[in-house]
Design a protein around this motif. Sequence first.
Motif, PDB file in Angstrom:
ATOM      1  N   PHE A 474     -16.266  -5.889  -4.792  1.00  0.00           N
ATOM      2  CA  PHE A 474     -16.167  -4.791  -3.818  1.00  0.00           C
ATOM      3  C   PHE A 474     -16.464  -5.235  -2.382  1.00  0.00           C
ATOM      4  O   PHE A 474     -16.619  -4.424  -1.490  1.00  0.00           O
ATOM      5  N   GLY A 475     -16.519  -6.574  -2.191  1.00  0.00           N
ATOM      6  CA  GLY A 475     -16.619  -7.079  -0.820  1.00  0.00           C
ATOM      7  C   GLY A 475     -17.938  -7.694  -0.460  1.00  0.00           C
ATOM      8  O   GLY A 475     -18.129  -8.104   0.694  1.00  0.00           O
ATOM      9  N   GLY A 476     -18.881  -7.767  -1.411  1.00  0.00           N
ATOM     10  CA  GLY A 476     -20.158  -8.388  -1.113  1.00  0.00           C
ATOM     11  C   GLY A 476     -20.880  -7.698   0.038  1.00  0.00           C
ATOM     12  O   GLY A 476     -21.059  -6.486   0.055  1.00  0.00           O
ATOM     13  N   PHE A 477     -21.265  -8.504   1.020  1.00  0.00           N
ATOM     14  CA  PHE A 477     -22.007  -7.970   2.171  1.00  0.00           C
ATOM     15  C   PHE A 477     -21.087  -7.574   3.326  1.00  0.00           C
ATOM     16  O   PHE A 477     -21.573  -7.293   4.422  1.00  0.00           O
ATOM     17  N   SER A 478     -19.781  -7.545   3.085  1.00  0.00           N
ATOM     18  CA  SER A 478     -18.857  -7.229   4.179  1.00  0.00           C
ATOM     19  C   SER A 478     -19.012  -5.788   4.664  1.00  0.00           C
ATOM     20  O   SER A 478     -18.645  -5.468   5.789  1.00  0.00           O
ATOM     21  N   HIS A 479     -19.538  -4.912   3.808  1.00  0.00           N
ATOM     22  CA  HIS A 479     -19.711  -3.510   4.200  1.00  0.00           C
ATOM     23  C   HIS A 479     -21.119  -3.219   4.721  1.00  0.00           C
ATOM     24  O   HIS A 479     -21.421  -2.086   5.067  1.00  0.00           O
ATOM     25  N   ALA A 480     -21.968  -4.246   4.754  1.00  0.00           N
ATOM     26  CA  ALA A 480     -23.364  -4.027   5.104  1.00  0.00           C
ATOM     27  C   ALA A 480     -23.533  -3.816   6.603  1.00  0.00           C
ATOM     28  O   ALA A 480     -22.854  -4.436   7.425  1.00  0.00           O
ATOM     29  N   SER A 481     -24.458  -2.948   6.943  1.00  0.00           N
ATOM     30  CA  SER A 481     -24.784  -2.689   8.344  1.00  0.00           C
ATOM     31  C   SER A 481     -25.719  -3.768   8.855  1.00  0.00           C
ATOM     32  O   SER A 481     -26.603  -4.255   8.131  1.00  0.00           O
ATOM     33  N   GLY A 482     -25.529  -4.140  10.102  1.00  0.00           N
ATOM     34  CA  GLY A 482     -26.404  -5.128  10.718  1.00  0.00           C
ATOM     35  C   GLY A 482     -27.840  -4.657  10.832  1.00  0.00           C
ATOM     36  O   GLY A 482     -28.754  -5.453  11.051  1.00  0.00           O
ATOM     37  N   GLU A 483     -28.054  -3.356  10.675  1.00  0.00           N
ATOM     38  CA  GLU A 483     -29.406  -2.817  10.724  1.00  0.00           C
ATOM     39  C   GLU A 483     -30.217  -3.261   9.512  1.00  0.00           C
ATOM     40  O   GLU A 483     -31.450  -3.385   9.585  1.00  0.00           O
ATOM     41  N   PHE A 484     -29.532  -3.502   8.382  1.00  0.00           N
ATOM     42  CA  PHE A 484     -30.230  -3.829   7.139  1.00  0.00           C
ATOM     43  C   PHE A 484     -30.023  -5.282   6.693  1.00  0.00           C
ATOM     44  O   PHE A 484     -30.898  -5.850   6.059  1.00  0.00           O
ATOM     45  N   VAL A 485     -28.864  -5.863   6.964  1.00  0.00           N
ATOM     46  CA  VAL A 485     -28.525  -7.201   6.476  1.00  0.00           C
ATOM     47  C   VAL A 485     -28.181  -8.094   7.661  1.00  0.00           C
ATOM     48  O   VAL A 485     -27.431  -7.687   8.563  1.00  0.00           O
ATOM     49  N   THR A 486     -28.738  -9.309   7.648  1.00  0.00           N
ATOM     50  CA  THR A 486     -28.481 -10.277   8.730  1.00  0.00           C
ATOM     51  C   THR A 486     -27.835 -11.521   8.143  1.00  0.00           C
ATOM     52  O   THR A 486     -28.336 -12.094   7.165  1.00  0.00           O
ATOM     53  N   LYS A 487     -26.738 -11.952   8.752  1.00  0.00           N
ATOM     54  CA  LYS A 487     -26.067 -13.185   8.299  1.00  0.00           C
ATOM     55  C   LYS A 487     -26.822 -14.385   8.852  1.00  0.00           C
ATOM     56  O   LYS A 487     -27.106 -14.480  10.041  1.00  0.00           O
ATOM     57  N   VAL A 488     -27.188 -15.296   7.951  1.00  0.00           N
ATOM     58  CA  VAL A 488     -27.860 -16.536   8.335  1.00  0.00           C
ATOM     59  C   VAL A 488     -27.053 -17.713   7.798  1.00  0.00           C
ATOM     60  O   VAL A 488     -26.063 -17.536   7.079  1.00  0.00           O
ATOM     61  N   ASP A 489     -27.474 -18.920   8.151  1.00  0.00           N
ATOM     62  CA  ASP A 489     -26.696 -20.110   7.775  1.00  0.00           C
ATOM     63  C   ASP A 489     -26.551 -20.244   6.267  1.00  0.00           C
ATOM     64  O   ASP A 489     -25.468 -20.579   5.751  1.00  0.00           O
ATOM     65  N   SER A 490     -27.612 -19.983   5.522  1.00  0.00           N
ATOM     66  CA  SER A 490     -27.576 -20.202   4.071  1.00  0.00           C
ATOM     67  C   SER A 490     -27.120 -18.991   3.279  1.00  0.00           C
ATOM     68  O   SER A 490     -26.977 -19.060   2.066  1.00  0.00           O
ATOM     69  N   GLY A 491     -26.917 -17.872   3.938  1.00  0.00           N
ATOM     70  CA  GLY A 491     -26.483 -16.672   3.207  1.00  0.00           C
ATOM     71  C   GLY A 491     -26.724 -15.411   4.011  1.00  0.00           C
ATOM     72  O   GLY A 491     -26.373 -15.324   5.189  1.00  0.00           O
TER      73      GLY A 491
END
Length: 802
Positions: A474-491
């Motif tokens: 269903f898209g993994g973290f592509s639907h996640a809001s930046g308020e809750f999820v932050t993209k980092v180098d390892s994941g």
Amino acid sequence: MWRDYSSGLLKNNHTSVLSVRVSAFISALLLSLLCGLFYNMWKYEVERIEREEGGWHSRLIGEISDKDLEVIKNFGNVKDAVRNESGKAGISTDIGDAEALTDIEGAETLTDIEEGEALTDIEGAETLTDIEGAEALTDIEGAEALTVNEGEENSADLYFYDLKNVFSDTPQIAKLVGISPEKAVYNYPLLAMYLIRDSRDTAPRLVFPMFIIIMAMASMSLVVIIHNAFAVSMNARVHQFGIFSSIGATPRQIRTCLLQEAAALCAVPVIAGNLLGIAGAMGLLHMTNVLLAGGAAGRHKAVFGVHPLVLAGALGVTVVTIWISAWLPAKKLSRLTPLEAIKSTDELQLKRRKNSPILARLFGVEGELAGNALKAQKKALRTASFSLALAFMAYTMMQCFFSLSGISTRETYFERYQNVWDIMVTVEDAGADIFEETKAVRKLAGVKDAAAYQKASAKRIITEEEMSEDMKAFGGFSHASGEFVTKVDSGWLVNAPILVMDDESFLDYCKQIGIAPRLDGAVIRNQIRDVTNPDFRHPDFMPYLKQDDLEKESVSILRQSGNEQVTAEIPVLSYAEEVPALREEYAALDYYELVHFIPVSLWEEIKGQTGGGESDVYIRVIGKENAALEELNALQDQIEQLLSRKYTVECENRIQEYETNRSQIWGMMTFFGALCVLLALIGIGNIFSNTLGFVRQRKREFARYMSIGLTPEELRKMFCIEALAIAGRPILITLPPAVLAAGYMLKLSYVDAGEFLAKAPLMPIIAFMLAILGAVGLAYFLAWRNVRRISLAEVLRDDTMM
């Protein structure tokens, strides 16, 4: 004219007199009721703000001496100025001796501080032990003075005479005492209740303006009712006043005569209506207090009050309305020439012929005649049509909204947690020792199970390899809001909330999910909902992390919120979809949070690495099977007595919570239902005014119909058709949009249509509909009772006949 004409006319023409008096009474009653409710709502809101925020108008923050305080008090518009020391405690010197600590916001004498005994009664503070490690009391042995102060500066609260000048006078006062105007604080909520606003206040604060708008709209509708009553009564006598004018009556005499009649007719109904309206407002406020007694958190008891200006204002508005309503038609009549007045007919007239195809098809000739009569009264009945339509739509939507809300609350809260908790205890600012107190709670009679837990926050990185295939689908973290999820180098860095459970409850949870009970690791909730499915009521859950990786022994690296470089490695005992029986919602706002359940013994080891948890601890208690409210109340009292000796506790009772919620909903429905009834009464009052006021015209109209062959039965049928059309038209107009609105609410709440229809408020809506039909039918019945006594020869011959 009063002695020779008006007094006798009022005694003999009961129908017109009744119409005007009823209109004046209803209008005075509703205006007084509205004013009383409006004032007490405003008064309650002001009291609430003053209790929560304080009654000050502006506040200057800074060092303010007694001399500065006198300067402030001498400012022209300042009513009073008080030094605010709510955050500043008294000073105790020579704490090494520690003979007494007094004047700490009402604290009692505290002794034996060197031995680290209890510090109590400081604003209800909990027991403080181990003083050497206390953050609030530092360097006690060598301290010469102890000050407990929430802020470094004191302040002065200012009270003004003229609130309109608060925002201009406060900066001037600040400059006089050497304080920067930027350090001025304003009590925006309180000032807004007096309609004093400032551009710096960005909050909408719509409560008071909405009160005023509703009040103004209702008042205008009531004004129209009175105006229509007088217009109908006076216009029915155009012919008679034409005769008076032809024999020498002046326009001034005619106006004076009509205004005297208005005063004589309305004096008693207006006074009685105003007094009864105030009594009604008092009764409604008392009912509100009874319904919400002890049920609404933070709510104080509303005390009924009537300001003399409110009473005078309601009476004044009614009197002015009646004077204007009588003056306008009187002025119009006085300007007619004798010939125009004598020539005028007082029957209902259509400017041009219009057909009523629906009524004609359904009811034949009587339907056509009824349609023409309604079109002739269209302007006079405009208020009734609008009020009834608005009342029915508002009542229908209100019933649908509260029904949906009840279904949602029952399913998502009371039924969902029915077997999870009976009593919830919140222990404020508790330490780790509270988990030991849970053992004593478990031993109480009537306790089936109890669990203590605390909440903490942390972060964790999820890599691409760890994500389950279902989650990737269903898209993994592509639907996640930046308020809750932050993209980092390892994941991706996600929230990893920690629920710290007492050891015994954690071991029971391990047994519940089928793993070996241990206290050296965490259980992770391995579940995530399909975020692409917006149906929150029926979510699709799937594994968060890969199943293959879960079989291996692993650790979870938790990072401190706000400082992700500080980490703690926790052994993972299991990944589970089943969660412990706690009154908690998981991933409600943040769908990507990864919840960790750990025992308190492990938490004591790692809390310095993950950051501190919340200060409050929750104790979930399950009582005996099918425990009644009285049993839970008794158990709640025992728990409070056990814990309140050392802690500040708040308890919730599931059954009591359910009863309170039901009472609150019923109270809100009663309040809003009363407003809908009030709107309907405005329309019904307009209908009574018109039906009773047009009796004379209808007699002449029906006499002409009878002269061409219509029977009394056919005329009665025509009256019934009119009543049905007047009451049915607002209902038919508002039903489609009400159904669409209910459908839209169903769509938003994701409640099944069948489930809603099973609980749909059909009976209250039908009862409201029948009440409207019955009231309109009663108005037409009373009018028909007067109209049916027709003497054909007298009506067509005598203009003065009523």
